[in-house]
Write a protein that holds these residues in place. Sequence first.
Motif, short mmCIF file in Angstrom:
data_model
loop_
_atom_site.label_atom_id
_atom_site.label_comp_id
_atom_site.label_asym_id
_atom_site.label_seq_id
_atom_site.Cartn_x
_atom_site.Cartn_y
_atom_site.Cartn_z
N ASN A 254 21.27 50.13 52.12
CA ASN A 254 20.88 48.77 51.73
C ASN A 254 22.00 48.24 50.84
OD1 ASN A 254 19.58 46.41 51.21
ND2 ASN A 254 17.93 47.28 50.02
N ASP A 255 23.17 48.09 51.45
CA ASP A 255 24.41 47.84 50.70
C ASP A 255 24.39 46.50 49.98
OD1 ASP A 255 25.05 50.13 52.03
OD2 ASP A 255 26.95 49.41 52.83
N ALA A 256 24.80 46.55 48.73
CA ALA A 256 24.88 45.34 47.91
C ALA A 256 26.32 44.85 47.83
CB ALA A 256 24.36 45.62 46.50
N ALA A 257 26.50 43.55 48.01
CA ALA A 257 27.78 42.89 47.74
C ALA A 257 27.60 42.06 46.48
CB ALA A 257 28.21 42.01 48.90
N MET A 258 28.46 42.26 45.49
CA MET A 258 28.36 41.57 44.20
C MET A 258 29.52 40.61 44.06
SD MET A 258 27.32 45.12 42.48
CE MET A 258 27.86 45.83 44.03
N VAL A 259 29.23 39.32 44.05
CA VAL A 259 30.24 38.28 43.95
C VAL A 259 30.29 37.83 42.49
CG1 VAL A 259 31.01 36.05 44.79
CG2 VAL A 259 29.79 37.60 46.33
N LEU A 260 31.34 38.21 41.78
CA LEU A 260 31.42 37.94 40.35
C LEU A 260 31.94 36.53 40.07
CD1 LEU A 260 32.71 41.38 38.99
CD2 LEU A 260 30.44 40.72 39.83
N GLU A 261 31.90 36.17 38.79
CA GLU A 261 32.21 34.80 38.39
C GLU A 261 33.62 34.38 38.78
OE1 GLU A 261 31.63 32.04 34.38
OE2 GLU A 261 31.55 34.24 34.25
N ASP A 262 34.56 35.33 38.77
CA ASP A 262 35.96 35.00 39.05
C ASP A 262 36.37 35.28 40.49
OD1 ASP A 262 35.88 37.76 38.98
OD2 ASP A 262 37.84 37.97 38.04
N ALA A 263 35.41 35.48 41.39
CA ALA A 263 35.72 35.84 42.78
C ALA A 263 36.49 34.73 43.48
CB ALA A 263 34.45 36.15 43.54
N ASN A 264 37.41 35.13 44.35
CA ASN A 264 38.12 34.19 45.22
C ASN A 264 37.25 33.97 46.46
OD1 ASN A 264 39.76 32.83 46.98
ND2 ASN A 264 41.49 34.23 46.83
N LEU A 265 36.79 32.75 46.65
CA LEU A 265 35.93 32.45 47.80
C LEU A 265 36.65 31.50 48.77
CD1 LEU A 265 32.43 32.04 46.09
CD2 LEU A 265 33.37 34.02 47.30
N ASP A 266 37.91 31.83 49.05
CA ASP A 266 38.63 31.03 50.03
C ASP A 266 38.17 31.39 51.44
OD1 ASP A 266 39.83 33.45 50.66
OD2 ASP A 266 41.81 32.93 49.87
N GLY A 267 38.78 30.76 52.43
CA GLY A 267 38.33 30.94 53.81
C GLY A 267 38.38 32.38 54.28
N ASP A 268 39.44 33.10 53.92
CA ASP A 268 39.56 34.49 54.35
C ASP A 268 38.48 35.36 53.72
OD1 ASP A 268 41.72 33.94 55.94
OD2 ASP A 268 43.23 34.52 54.45
N ALA A 269 38.18 35.13 52.45
CA ALA A 269 37.15 35.91 51.77
C ALA A 269 35.79 35.67 52.41
CB ALA A 269 37.12 35.56 50.29
N ILE A 270 35.48 34.42 52.74
CA ILE A 270 34.20 34.10 53.38
C ILE A 270 34.10 34.78 54.75
CG2 ILE A 270 32.81 32.25 54.35
CD1 ILE A 270 32.71 32.42 51.31
N LYS A 271 35.19 34.83 55.47
CA LYS A 271 35.19 35.51 56.78
C LYS A 271 34.95 37.01 56.61
CE LYS A 271 37.92 32.41 59.71
NZ LYS A 271 37.66 31.20 58.92
N ARG A 272 35.52 37.61 55.55
CA ARG A 272 35.28 39.03 55.31
C ARG A 272 33.83 39.29 54.92
NH1 ARG A 272 40.29 38.44 52.67
NH2 ARG A 272 39.34 38.59 50.59
N LEU A 273 33.26 38.38 54.13
CA LEU A 273 31.84 38.49 53.79
C LEU A 273 30.98 38.37 55.05
CD1 LEU A 273 31.30 36.48 50.49
CD2 LEU A 273 30.44 38.78 50.95
N ARG A 274 31.30 37.37 55.87
CA ARG A 274 30.54 37.18 57.11
C ARG A 274 30.61 38.41 58.00
NH1 ARG A 274 33.47 36.81 61.83
NH2 ARG A 274 34.54 34.90 61.24
N SER A 275 31.80 38.96 58.14
CA SER A 275 31.96 40.16 58.97
C SER A 275 31.16 41.32 58.40
CB SER A 275 33.44 40.53 59.06
OG SER A 275 33.62 41.71 59.79
N GLY A 276 31.15 41.45 57.08
CA GLY A 276 30.39 42.53 56.45
C GLY A 276 28.90 42.42 56.70
N VAL A 277 28.43 41.21 56.94
CA VAL A 277 27.00 40.99 57.22
C VAL A 277 26.69 41.09 58.71
CG1 VAL A 277 25.12 39.30 57.13
CG2 VAL A 277 26.69 39.54 55.18
N LEU A 278 27.51 40.47 59.55
CA LEU A 278 27.15 40.24 60.95
C LEU A 278 27.82 41.16 61.95
CD1 LEU A 278 27.10 36.32 61.07
CD2 LEU A 278 25.20 37.90 60.65
N ARG A 279 28.72 42.05 61.52
CA ARG A 279 29.34 42.96 62.48
C ARG A 279 28.27 43.71 63.26
NH1 ARG A 279 31.88 45.62 59.13
NH2 ARG A 279 30.89 47.66 59.14
#
Length: 481
Positions: A254-279
Amino acid sequence: MISTYPFVSGKYLIGGEWIQAEKTADVRNPADHQDVVGGVALCTEEQVEQAISVAAKAFEAWSRSDIEDRANRMKLAADEIKASVEENVTLLIRENGKVLVEAKKDLLRCVDIMVEAAEELLKWWKPESLSGSQKVQIRKRPRGVAAVISPWNSPMILTFKRVIPAVLAGNTVVVKPATSCPLTIMTFLKVVASYFPEGVINVVTGSGNVIGNKLCSDPRIRTIAFVGSTETGKEIMRAASGTVKNVYMELGGNDAAMVLEDANLDGDAIKRLRSGVLRAAGQVCSAIKRIYVHESRYEELMDKLKKEFQHIKVGNGIQPDADMGPLNNRTQYEYVKSLIERAKNSGASVITGGIQLDPESWDNGYYIMPTIITGVDQKSEIVRAEQFGPVIPILSFKDNEEVIRVANDSEFGLRASVWTEDESKAIEFADRLEAGAVFHNNHTVFQDLHLDFPGLKESGLSRETRHCGLEFFADSYGFAN
């Protein structure tokens, strides 16, 4: 409709002979229920007994074989497997539901495992001399018959990561693939088995209760390698306890992803998050199952992830433009649908996205659109469960102590990820997170096939490996004079 069934359809392998079973069940395409891909043999307990006996007999000679011969055989098998990837990728898509790019990558990684493990064997097997007043060597020897029980979500890579090191280490194996998608793994194992003596690789299929109980309780089975649910893992441990076997398990997460206050949420980061969820439609033990985002970045993350999900094309994996396929089987499909419905009934907000590639045939497959769930808390079922589907709950947090606490608030401990621009902060988190591995600004798998790390708590039972898994299938012993 494709009517040509693979050679292994309805068969099982014992002692080098592919035997047609008296009883079989259909293997159906999860993207099209009317497409019968082939049959799976429903083996009896007597046939499992025969497979174990043959494997135990073959172990006598194979365990004494030369390691260079083992490695050479495996490399030759790898060459033939590599040449057959293109012709078999469609079979994997039809029985499993993966999209084309994921299916092909899985098959090619099987080839990589074969080559890398063969090369690693030649280095790792060498005796190691210890310094001290007495001359002592650490030497290795094969353990015996290994049972490999494989899952339906990633049947190829997760089977090969166990069968290949087991055989190379001098063991014989009895493999039990998942009944919903056994055909591609059996097709590949048919090739691999042909390069080794009869009885080194055996394959039985059918009921988990019938086959699993026999494999786990038989004293001739010395190692059990299992990937699957935590509940099934517990049953295996109970069945194996009477003969004190070595048990290697990769269980739920039940893996947790923790997005902290200083996280970079550019397009590449969002794609990596999406892949981590939907692969693989979220059907990955180490997929992101819950996202915690700092309250100051919550709206930004929600907006960007919703837009990213809207672009996902969902359909039959055989279509080159499909980004995500169906769930693999009816049981999992109904479970995920019920989780979503219960979350909605409890007052949660359910946001779906994506594009249906074939709306007219949508109901013929086990399709679920990418789904974000909000308005839930740490006690919500969708947060605590392993959903194993394209569904992600998103929660906000106020401070770092809080998010570490809620991330650890789970019986699972497989993987986690920390999203921050501060690497030292990510390491600080990793030291406190109860997970077998922690990723920084990504949530993926280890690209180096030599490496693997076990889950903690109810997510696994083994140890980290640095040698393609060879360590788990051999016993080390000391030689002193």
